[in-house]
Design a protein around this motif. Structure first.
Motif, PDB file in Angstrom:
ATOM      1  N   LEU A 344       0.831  -1.205   0.000  1.00 49.87           N
ATOM      2  CA  LEU A 344       0.000   0.000   0.000  1.00 49.87           C
ATOM      3  C   LEU A 344       0.865   1.255   0.000  1.00 49.87           C
ATOM      4  N   MET A 345       1.905   1.257   0.812  1.00 49.63           N
ATOM      5  CA  MET A 345       2.793   2.425   0.868  1.00 49.63           C
ATOM      6  C   MET A 345       3.518   2.635  -0.457  1.00 49.63           C
ATOM      7  N   LYS A 346       3.956   1.557  -1.073  1.00 44.62           N
ATOM      8  CA  LYS A 346       4.683   1.671  -2.345  1.00 44.62           C
ATOM      9  C   LYS A 346       3.805   2.255  -3.442  1.00 44.62           C
ATOM     10  N   VAL A 347       2.565   1.736  -3.574  1.00 44.41           N
ATOM     11  CA  VAL A 347       1.710   2.229  -4.658  1.00 44.41           C
ATOM     12  C   VAL A 347       1.255   3.665  -4.395  1.00 44.41           C
ATOM     13  N   THR A 348       1.057   4.020  -3.118  1.00 36.00           N
ATOM     14  CA  THR A 348       0.679   5.401  -2.793  1.00 36.00           C
ATOM     15  C   THR A 348       1.793   6.362  -3.193  1.00 36.00           C
ATOM     16  N   LEU A 349       3.034   5.999  -2.881  1.00 35.84           N
ATOM     17  CA  LEU A 349       4.176   6.840  -3.239  1.00 35.84           C
ATOM     18  C   LEU A 349       4.366   6.901  -4.747  1.00 35.84           C
ATOM     19  N   LEU A 350       4.172   5.764  -5.419  1.00 37.76           N
ATOM     20  CA  LEU A 350       4.325   5.717  -6.874  1.00 37.76           C
ATOM     21  C   LEU A 350       3.291   6.589  -7.586  1.00 37.76           C
ATOM     22  N   VAL A 351       2.044   6.543  -7.121  1.00 36.44           N
ATOM     23  CA  VAL A 351       1.002   7.369  -7.741  1.00 36.44           C
ATOM     24  C   VAL A 351       1.295   8.847  -7.537  1.00 36.44           C
ATOM     25  N   SER A 352       1.811   9.193  -6.364  1.00 38.17           N
ATOM     26  CA  SER A 352       2.211  10.584  -6.109  1.00 38.17           C
ATOM     27  C   SER A 352       3.272  11.024  -7.113  1.00 38.17           C
ATOM     28  N   CYS A 353       4.239  10.155  -7.371  1.00 34.25           N
ATOM     29  CA  CYS A 353       5.289  10.467  -8.352  1.00 34.25           C
ATOM     30  C   CYS A 353       4.717  10.552  -9.768  1.00 34.25           C
ATOM     31  N   CYS A 354       3.776   9.653 -10.086  1.00 34.18           N
ATOM     32  CA  CYS A 354       3.165   9.658 -11.423  1.00 34.18           C
ATOM     33  C   CYS A 354       2.446  10.978 -11.689  1.00 34.18           C
ATOM     34  N   LEU A 355       1.736  11.477 -10.694  1.00 33.96           N
ATOM     35  CA  LEU A 355       1.017  12.744 -10.873  1.00 33.96           C
ATOM     36  C   LEU A 355       1.986  13.899 -11.077  1.00 33.96           C
ATOM     37  N   GLY A 356       3.110  13.854 -10.356  1.00 36.19           N
ATOM     38  CA  GLY A 356       4.131  14.876 -10.557  1.00 36.19           C
ATOM     39  C   GLY A 356       4.710  14.825 -11.955  1.00 36.19           C
ATOM     40  N   LEU A 357       4.963  13.607 -12.453  1.00 36.08           N
ATOM     41  CA  LEU A 357       5.486  13.457 -13.808  1.00 36.08           C
ATOM     42  C   LEU A 357       4.472  13.899 -14.856  1.00 36.08           C
ATOM     43  N   ALA A 358       3.173  13.648 -14.580  1.00 31.93           N
ATOM     44  CA  ALA A 358       2.135  14.056 -15.528  1.00 31.93           C
ATOM     45  C   ALA A 358       2.082  15.571 -15.696  1.00 31.93           C
ATOM     46  N   VAL A 359       2.480  16.296 -14.661  1.00 31.26           N
ATOM     47  CA  VAL A 359       2.528  17.754 -14.737  1.00 31.26           C
ATOM     48  C   VAL A 359       3.740  18.217 -15.546  1.00 31.26           C
ATOM     49  N   ILE A 360       4.857  17.515 -15.361  1.00 35.93           N
ATOM     50  CA  ILE A 360       6.120  17.940 -15.978  1.00 35.93           C
ATOM     51  C   ILE A 360       6.224  17.524 -17.442  1.00 35.93           C
ATOM     52  N   LEU A 361       5.844  16.254 -17.730  1.00 43.16           N
ATOM     53  CA  LEU A 361       6.039  15.710 -19.071  1.00 43.16           C
ATOM     54  C   LEU A 361       5.055  16.304 -20.079  1.00 43.16           C
ATOM     55  N   LYS A 362       5.521  16.470 -21.305  1.00 39.71           N
ATOM     56  CA  LYS A 362       4.689  17.031 -22.376  1.00 39.71           C
ATOM     57  C   LYS A 362       4.511  16.068 -23.546  1.00 39.71           C
ATOM     58  N   ASP A 363       5.332  15.013 -23.593  1.00 41.14           N
ATOM     59  CA  ASP A 363       5.250  14.044 -24.677  1.00 41.14           C
ATOM     60  C   ASP A 363       4.063  13.111 -24.463  1.00 41.14           C
ATOM     61  N   GLU A 364       3.230  12.949 -25.491  1.00 40.65           N
ATOM     62  CA  GLU A 364       2.006  12.159 -25.366  1.00 40.65           C
ATOM     63  C   GLU A 364       2.289  10.720 -24.952  1.00 40.65           C
ATOM     64  N   ARG A 365       3.312  10.113 -25.540  1.00 41.57           N
ATOM     65  CA  ARG A 365       3.599   8.710 -25.238  1.00 41.57           C
ATOM     66  C   ARG A 365       4.075   8.536 -23.807  1.00 41.57           C
ATOM     67  N   LEU A 366       4.917   9.453 -23.356  1.00 41.30           N
ATOM     68  CA  LEU A 366       5.414   9.369 -21.980  1.00 41.30           C
ATOM     69  C   LEU A 366       4.283   9.583 -20.982  1.00 41.30           C
ATOM     70  N   VAL A 367       3.405  10.532 -21.283  1.00 42.03           N
ATOM     71  CA  VAL A 367       2.255  10.769 -20.396  1.00 42.03           C
ATOM     72  C   VAL A 367       1.371   9.529 -20.342  1.00 42.03           C
ATOM     73  N   PHE A 368       1.160   8.891 -21.489  1.00 38.67           N
ATOM     74  CA  PHE A 368       0.352   7.673 -21.537  1.00 38.67           C
ATOM     75  C   PHE A 368       0.976   6.577 -20.680  1.00 38.67           C
ATOM     76  N   TRP A 369       2.289   6.378 -20.796  1.00 35.96           N
ATOM     77  CA  TRP A 369       2.954   5.339 -20.003  1.00 35.96           C
ATOM     78  C   TRP A 369       2.902   5.645 -18.504  1.00 35.96           C
ATOM     79  N   VAL A 370       3.005   6.917 -18.164  1.00 36.26           N
ATOM     80  CA  VAL A 370       2.886   7.307 -16.756  1.00 36.26           C
ATOM     81  C   VAL A 370       1.478   6.977 -16.246  1.00 36.26           C
ATOM     82  N   PHE A 371       0.485   7.252 -17.065  1.00 38.07           N
ATOM     83  CA  PHE A 371      -0.893   6.949 -16.670  1.00 38.07           C
ATOM     84  C   PHE A 371      -1.113   5.441 -16.559  1.00 38.07           C
ATOM     85  N   CYS A 372      -0.454   4.669 -17.435  1.00 33.42           N
ATOM     86  CA  CYS A 372      -0.546   3.205 -17.338  1.00 33.42           C
ATOM     87  C   CYS A 372       0.061   2.709 -16.019  1.00 33.42           C
ATOM     88  N   LEU A 373       1.207   3.285 -15.637  1.00 32.18           N
ATOM     89  CA  LEU A 373       1.822   2.925 -14.364  1.00 32.18           C
ATOM     90  C   LEU A 373       0.891   3.270 -13.210  1.00 32.18           C
TER      91      LEU A 373
END
Length: 450
Positions: A344-373
């Motif tokens: 539970l702690m690992k996935v909570t931390l990972l989702v927090s990181c994913c949301l941060g990356l979704a703000v930073i990244l602009k490439d469609e494919r990278l954003v898609f992979w982040v959302f898949c993670l």
């Protein structure tokens, strides 16, 4: 094949391998258990009747549960479209209808579980079927009062779907002593998540086919009615009733107080409540924003082609299935509460990181992979959270505690939607805030479970 088709193919193949590997491992473990002479000498050899009871238990629960979930998935994707495009309801009124559902869900969370514990969880599951039938039938009307009534009924039914079905299953699991048949609750929770993903994909395909064939979006709602009728029939004829703590002197207000005291008395349950509120609230907001995020990423590259939302949704569901399968494959349950808490702690931390990356990244494919993670983390989150709640919450008050834990979730979503604005800046702000709140939830969980 384009980018999304390739990804879907890879994800389908990955899931097929994970499910086949899980099935092979289960069969191998059963064979070793049956042939182990040490177990036989101690009289612990598992009889065929035990494994048979486990299979009966799973079929008895999963078939009506899958039908109940199918009813939700069949009509869910078409609610906004039927309001906006077929009934031509103004955007503000559509938002008000959605808000009514969440408010209803939040209010019902304070008493639905308590009533289920007192009057029967089987009855509460049947009530879900009835209310969802009412909800779907109201969509045939153009009267705003009827539509609002349908949303209110839908809010209550959603609370019941995500609390009393699980409460009934856990109680029945212990009552039948299914653990002696070598079926862990963690496997049941993982299967629930996997089954929900499969049902979501199939329901999406069937729903779109019904819309295409009929030329109207009301048919998926009628199909949902059929699913609820079938689920209710199986529940009424096959399920045994089970209860929580029953007291003729207790009132609904006292039930709520008892549930709240149970949550605040145990810091671990309180930390789970905080995590479920933030994590699942973030999930609902992600569902609302992901398509706009991918559209913005595509627009930034100058592409004007429409995104294949059906393919992308299927990719997300496949990734969620993979996360659930990996939870079982890693055998987190063998670590008990600490193993599930660690996941539970690992996935909570990972989702927090994913949301941060979704703000930073602009490439469609990278954003898609982040959302898949992110979706993969959601797939692992649900069985991990369910395992922890099944261990920590007393069965006598399980229904009321489960439903009360959904109250802050509904409040969280209503407040977030009330602040909605147009534009990428607002979406990125929401992602950043949710990422920060998930980090706080991670620290809470770490403090009380580490």
């Amino acid at each position: 094949m384009d980018f999304y088709q390739v990804n879907l193919g890879v994800l389908v193949a990955t899931n097929a391998y994970l499910l086949w590997s899980q099935y092979r491992t289960t069969k191998k473990d059963e064979a070793l258990t049956l042939l182990d002479p040490a177990l036989e000498e101690r009289g612990e050899k598992i009889e065929g009747g035990s494994s048979g009871s486990a299979r009966r238990f799973q079929l008895n629960f999963f078939i009506p549960y899958a039908l109940a979930v199918a009813a939700d998935w069949l009509q869910g994707p078409h609610i906004y479209a039927i309001y906006k495009y077929e009934k031509e309801i103004p955007e503000k009124m559509v938002a008000a209808l959605y808000a009514a559902g969440f408010v209803s869900g939040g209010i019902s969370a304070s008493f639905a579980g308590g009533y289920a514990d007192r009057f029967g969880r089987k009855r509460a599951c049947l009530l879900y079927c009835f209310l969802y039938i009412v909800t779907c039938l109201t969509m045939l009307s153009n009267d705003m009062r009827v539509l609002f009534f349908g949303r209110l009924a839908g809010g209550v039914s959603t609370t019941l779907l995500f609390s009393v079905f699980e409460a009934w299953m856990i109680s029945d699991y212990h009552e039948q002593c299914i653990q002696t048949a070598d079926l862990n609750l963690s496997s049941v929770f993982s299967t629930m998540t996997t089954l929900s993903c499969i049902v979501a994909i199939v329901s999406g395909i069937v729903g779109d086919a019904l819309v295409t064939a009929s030329g109207t979006r009301t048919w998926p709602f009628l199909a949902a009615v059929v699913c609820c009728i079938a689920s209710g029939f199986i529940i009424s004829t096959r399920w045994k009733e089970n209860y929580g703590v029953r007291s003729s002197e207790s009132t609904s207000a006292e039930d709520v107080k008892a549930g709240v005291r149970a949550i605040f008395r145990d810091r671990k349950i309180l930390s789970l409540g905080i995590t479920s509120c933030v994590f699942e609230g973030t999930m609902y907001l992600f569902i609302f924003f992901w398509s706009a995020a991918l559209k913005s990423a595509r627009a930034a590259t100058g592409w004007t082609d429409e995104l294949p939302f059906g393919l992308i949704f299927s990719c997300y569901m496949c990734t969620m299935m993979a996360g659930s399968a990996l939870f079982t494959r890693l055998k987190v349950a063998q670590g008990g509460i600490s193993g599930s808490a660690d996941m539970l702690m690992k996935v909570t931390l990972l989702v927090s990181c994913c949301l941060g990356l979704a703000v930073i990244l602009k490439d469609e494919r990278l954003v898609f992979w982040v959302f898949c993670l992110l979706e993969g983390c959601i797939g692992a989150y649900f069985p991990a959270m369910a395992c922890l709640k099944s261990e920590l919450v007393d069965d006598g008050i399980r229904g009321r505690v489960y439903s009360i834990l959904r109250f802050p979730l509904n409040v969280f979503v209503v407040i977030a939607h009330s602040l909605d604005e147009e534009g990428d800046g607002h979406r990125n702000h929401v992602f950043a805030v949710c990422g920060g709140l998930l980090l706080v939830a991670f620290l809470f969980t770490r403090r009380y479970f580490a």
